[in-house]
Design an enzyme around this catalytic site. Structure first.
Site, PDB file in Angstrom:
ATOM      1  N   LEU A   3       0.873  -1.180   0.000  1.00 43.90           N
ATOM      2  CA  LEU A   3       0.000   0.000   0.000  1.00 43.90           C
ATOM      3  C   LEU A   3       0.909   1.229   0.000  1.00 43.90           C
ATOM      4  O   LEU A   3       1.217   1.798   1.037  1.00 43.90           O
ATOM      5  CB  LEU A   3      -0.892  -0.058   1.238  1.00 43.90           C
ATOM      6  CG  LEU A   3      -2.103   0.866   1.266  1.00 43.90           C
ATOM      7  CD1 LEU A   3      -2.948   0.729   0.007  1.00 43.90           C
ATOM      8  CD2 LEU A   3      -2.944   0.576   2.493  1.00 43.90           C
ATOM      9  N   HIS A   4       1.327   1.622  -1.199  1.00 45.09           N
ATOM     10  CA  HIS A   4       2.413   2.598  -1.320  1.00 45.09           C
ATOM     11  C   HIS A   4       2.044   3.993  -0.797  1.00 45.09           C
ATOM     12  O   HIS A   4       2.678   4.518   0.115  1.00 45.09           O
ATOM     13  CB  HIS A   4       2.828   2.732  -2.789  1.00 45.09           C
ATOM     14  CG  HIS A   4       3.149   1.456  -3.477  1.00 45.09           C
ATOM     15  ND1 HIS A   4       4.293   0.732  -3.214  1.00 45.09           N
ATOM     16  CD2 HIS A   4       2.480   0.764  -4.449  1.00 45.09           C
ATOM     17  CE1 HIS A   4       4.315  -0.347  -3.990  1.00 45.09           C
ATOM     18  NE2 HIS A   4       3.229  -0.350  -4.741  1.00 45.09           N
ATOM     19  N   ASP A   5       1.037   4.599  -1.420  1.00 36.84           N
ATOM     20  CA  ASP A   5       0.825   6.042  -1.257  1.00 36.84           C
ATOM     21  C   ASP A   5       0.445   6.493   0.157  1.00 36.84           C
ATOM     22  O   ASP A   5       0.873   7.564   0.585  1.00 36.84           O
ATOM     23  CB  ASP A   5      -0.210   6.540  -2.267  1.00 36.84           C
ATOM     24  CG  ASP A   5       0.291   6.417  -3.706  1.00 36.84           C
ATOM     25  OD1 ASP A   5       1.516   6.302  -3.887  1.00 36.84           O
ATOM     26  OD2 ASP A   5      -0.533   6.425  -4.624  1.00 36.84           O
TER      27      ASP A   5
END
Length: 314
Positions: free
Chosen positions: A242-244
């Site tokens: 879950l990058h952002d």
């Protein structure tokens, strides 16, 4: 280390290319920060779709935040998108709701410049390609000293994803990324792939989100059903990173992270390395320590904050 005693609600501009994980980052920002505006850029999908996706999320969450459309292509290279991760719309999975909202402007760069000039201590949180931020820096160099900092999702102190060495956001517009990393911001935080892969979603999180029984939780769970399946199909990985949201949490909850000051440069031309963040790990190298690179995150605490935040959207 922390800033402002961590007690104040940070003022942010979220610069994004939604994107499943961008949508979740907007959910976090909407409750944990004062969002001065959302700006969009070509990235995970073409600009018309990333802008529409930002409006969908803003309307779904009932956020009183204006959306400004920005750059529809990178500075020098051809536009490329990430349909393999996010589907053709950039937000494949949930039924696309009808939207009544419209963009406040088609000049994200002017909005960024004006907002930074008129407000103290604004954080820029770019979680897509860095085109808008680079254009703002080029047009108004004075904003570099005015912002509180820039919290980026991009790059990697390790392997890439779109290539062996490059992460998608920086690879998509390496020249813009180079301008931003070299601009001299007093705080530049980097949530790269080496960090975001520690913040992965799984089936448990999806069922926890469904159990909230609110629109935001259901929308997030529908997004994650698609996102997790598409990630597992491409990589055989168990958890989808879950990058952002990491870039938002780095501003609101810096205590979750371990940061190290590094010199980071962006490769713009290399045959095998375009878009690579060259992180000097030697400790005695040349060049300024221009970046706070994130190396670890307390995943469990971060996920608790995520669930609590999404549950607050009644």
């Amino acid at each position: 280390w922390s800033w402002n005693g961590e007690a104040m609600t940070p003022k942010v501009i979220v610069d994004c290319d939604p994107g499943h994980d961008d949508a979740i980052a907007i959910m976090l920002a909407g409750r944990l920060t004062e969002v001065l505006g959302i700006t969009t850029v070509s990235g995970n999908a073409p600009l018309n779709l990333t802008t529409e996706n930002a409006l969908i999320v803003t309307e779904l969450l009932n956020l009183d935040v204006a959306v400004h459309a920005g750059a529809d292509r990178p500075l020098l290279v051809a536009p490329r998108h990430a349909a393999e991760a996010h589907g053709q719309t950039g937000l494949d999975g949930p039924v696309r709701p009808e939207i009544t909202l419209e963009v406040a402007s088609n000049d994200a760069v002017a909005f960024i410049i004006e907002t930074v000039r008129n407000n103290d201590d604004v954080w820029l949180v770019p979680i897509g390609p860095l085109t808008n931020i680079a254009l703002a820096v080029r047009q108004a160099p004075d904003i570099v000293d005015r912002v509180a900092g820039v919290s980026i999702m991009g790059g990697s102190a390790g392997a890439g994803n779109v290539t062996a060495t490059a992460e998608f956001n920086l690879w998509a517009d390496p020249h813009a990324a180079s301008i931003v990393f070299d601009a001299g911001f007093k705080k530049l935080l980097m949530a790269g792939l080496n960090l975001t892969h520690q913040f992965g979603i799984d089936e448990q999180l999806i069922s926890d989100l469904r159990a909230l029984r609110n629109r935001a939780g259901t929308f997030a769970a529908d997004l994650f059903d698609f996102y997790l399946a598409s990630y597992q199909k491409r990589t055989h990985g168990q958890r989808a990173p879950l990058h952002d949201p990491c870039a938002i949490l780095a501003v609101t909850h810096p205590g979750l992270f371990r940061f190290e000051s590094r010199n980071v440069r962006v490769e713009t031309e290399g045959t095998h390395t375009r878009g690579m963040t060259v992180v000097d790990e030697r400790g005695w190298g040349e060049g300024p320590l221009n970046c706070e690179v994130e190396y670890s995150i307390d995943r469990d605490q971060g996920m608790r904050i995520l669930l609590e935040t999404v549950s607050a959207y009644t």
